[in-house]
Design an enzyme around this catalytic site. Structure first.
Site, PDB file in Angstrom:
ATOM      1  CE1 TYR A  52       1.169  -0.064   4.231  1.00 41.07           C
ATOM      2  CE2 TYR A  52       0.194   2.023   4.312  1.00 41.07           C
ATOM      3  CZ  TYR A  52       1.025   1.106   5.074  1.00 41.07           C
ATOM      4  OH  TYR A  52       1.716   1.584   6.212  1.00 41.07           O
ATOM      5  CE  LYS A  67       3.438   3.445   3.294  1.00 45.46           C
ATOM      6  NZ  LYS A  67       3.476   3.321   4.545  1.00 45.46           N
ATOM      7  CD  GLU A  78      10.189   1.618  10.063  1.00 40.60           C
ATOM      8  OE1 GLU A  78       9.964   2.705   9.385  1.00 40.60           O
ATOM      9  OE2 GLU A  78       9.930   0.399   9.763  1.00 40.60           O
ATOM     10  CG  LEU A  90       8.610   2.764   4.426  1.00 40.75           C
ATOM     11  CD1 LEU A  90       8.272   1.264   3.600  1.00 40.75           C
ATOM     12  CD2 LEU A  90       7.139   3.242   4.706  1.00 40.75           C
TER      13      LEU A  90
HETATM   14  N1  PDD Z   1       3.180   5.290   7.373  1.00 43.28           N
HETATM   15  N2  PDD Z   1       7.803   3.735   8.626  1.00 43.28           N
HETATM   16  C1  PDD Z   1       6.632   3.293   8.776  1.00 43.28           C
HETATM   17  C2  PDD Z   1       6.428   1.852   9.652  1.00 43.28           C
HETATM   18  C3  PDD Z   1       5.534   3.795   8.168  1.00 43.28           C
HETATM   19  O1  PDD Z   1       4.229   3.111   8.467  1.00 43.28           O
HETATM   20  C4  PDD Z   1       5.645   5.070   7.477  1.00 43.28           C
HETATM   21  C5  PDD Z   1       4.482   5.721   6.742  1.00 43.28           C
HETATM   22  C6  PDD Z   1       6.754   5.685   7.466  1.00 43.28           C
HETATM   23  C7  PDD Z   1       7.067   6.938   6.915  1.00 43.28           C
HETATM   24  O2  PDD Z   1       6.966   6.821   5.494  1.00 43.28           O
HETATM   25  P1  PDD Z   1       6.571   7.993   4.328  1.00 43.28           P
HETATM   26  O3  PDD Z   1       7.214   8.965   4.863  1.00 43.28           O
HETATM   27  O4  PDD Z   1       6.795   7.508   2.923  1.00 43.28           O
HETATM   28  O5  PDD Z   1       5.130   8.108   4.755  1.00 43.28           O
HETATM   29  C8  PDD Z   1       7.884   5.080   8.109  1.00 43.28           C
HETATM   30  C9  PDD Z   1       2.038   5.785   6.680  1.00 43.28           C
HETATM   31  C10 PDD Z   1       1.764   7.428   6.761  1.00 43.28           C
HETATM   32  C11 PDD Z   1       0.767   4.978   7.030  1.00 43.28           C
HETATM   33  O6  PDD Z   1       1.027   3.689   6.986  1.00 43.28           O
HETATM   34  O7  PDD Z   1      -0.321   5.486   7.316  1.00 43.28           O
END
Ligand code: PDD
Length: 282
Positions: free
Chosen positions: A33, A144, A176, A201
């Site tokens: 996703y 993801k 993270e 991620l």
């Molecule tokens: N989450 N690490 C994890 C585990 C995440 O789920 C996310 C983002 C990030 C940050 O990635 P990015 O900058 O590409 O959004 C890091 C999204 C917002 C979610 O699952 O809703």
């Protein structure tokens, strides 16, 4: 429309959408996703999110039934169907449809789901607090995937502790958070962040922070840091595509950061400016 759901070509209000019982997303969380924001009907960093979706899908052999350009065009068309310009854009591709069985047939064709709802960057100037926890997830956090049970529990634990995030670590090395990346301004004033291996991620907002560092002349160190180094860091920052960049001022009830406020705020404001500029300006 007030909100929008899309499933393999069908479009409707979210509450009216239904999807096949045999979609493998239901049985195994077998899908990948992306999440981003749209502003002024423009989807922010769309290409970067689409590229990552295809990387995640390729890593677990999911067959996305349309090209990157077709997906970009479709999403850009869908956001224009809503009655308001600022949206949370969520899309996922599940492996396909079939009677439950762990292994899948070679000709599986992915199912595309999209959900569009109200969305704006949240309280961009607020300071956040966090708790910490052992990172007990798998070793493919670069994908993801829809399998987010640990992340759900870490987020819920943070909520129960009235914190914004749970910062994760493996044997004392910070990785993270439940739904964000985490970075520090270290003792030398450098921006330090976990390297993009299989333990985190490869966040899009993280990439934008690194770009901001390069533009602002701040050194970037892509090396893991310990919990102790984080607790005594000059600043602690989290990043994600829905919140961009938050400054953290409390971890496990202890005051942290606050020693390089100018740099932290400059970085935060720079990545917010990228978003504003890319989505039609002020
Ligand atoms: N989450 N690490 C994890 C585990 C995440 O789920 C996310 C983002 C990030 C940050 O990635 P990015 O900058 O590409 O959004 C890091 C999204 C917002 C979610 O699952 O809703």
């Amino acid at each position: 429309m007030e909100d929008l759901g899309y499933y393999n070509g069908r479009i409707g209000r979210l509450q009216d959408m239904s999807v096949p019982f045999l979609d493998r997303g239901h049985f195994f969380g077998d899908g990948v996703y992306e999440v981003t924001l749209a502003r002024n009907y423009i989807i922010y960093a769309l290409r970067e999110h689409i590229d990552r979706l295809y990387r995640s899908a390729a890593a677990i052999d999911i067959n996305i039934p349309l090209s990157k350009d077709e997906l970009a065009q479709l999403l850009s068309k869908l956001v224009k169907m809503l009655d308001y310009p600022d949206q949370l854009v969520y899309f996922q591709v599940t492996r396909g449809t079939g009677v439950r069985g762990h292994a899948y047939s070679d000709d599986m064709r992915g199912n595309l789901w999209v959900s569009l709802t109200h969305g704006q960057p949240k309280d961009i100037h607020k300071k956040i607090n966090a708790i910490t926890a052992h990172d007990t997830r798998w070793h493919h956090c670069n994908i993801k995937s829809l399998n987010l049970i640990p992340n759900v529990m870490y987020a819920q634990n943070a909520k129960n502790a009235e914190a914004y995030e749970t910062i994760l670590h493996r044997d004392g090395m910070v990785t993270e958070c439940s739904h964000s990346n985490v970075h520090i301004i270290n003792q030398r004033g450098h921006f330090q962040t976990h390297p993009t291996d299989e333990l985190i991620l490869d966040g899009i907002a993280r990439r934008h922070l690194i770009r901001a560092c390069h533009e602002l002349g701040i050194n970037v160190v892509e090396e893991p840091f310990t919990l102790d180094e984080m607790m005594s860091a000059k600043e602690i920052l989290t990043s994600s595509s829905t919140a961009f960049c938050y400054i953290c001022d409390q971890i496990n009830g202890q005051a942290v950061g606050g020693k390089a406020t100018d740099i932290a705020e400059l970085l935060r404001d720079t990545v917010i400016k990228y978003f504003i500029d890319a989505t039609g300006g002020t």
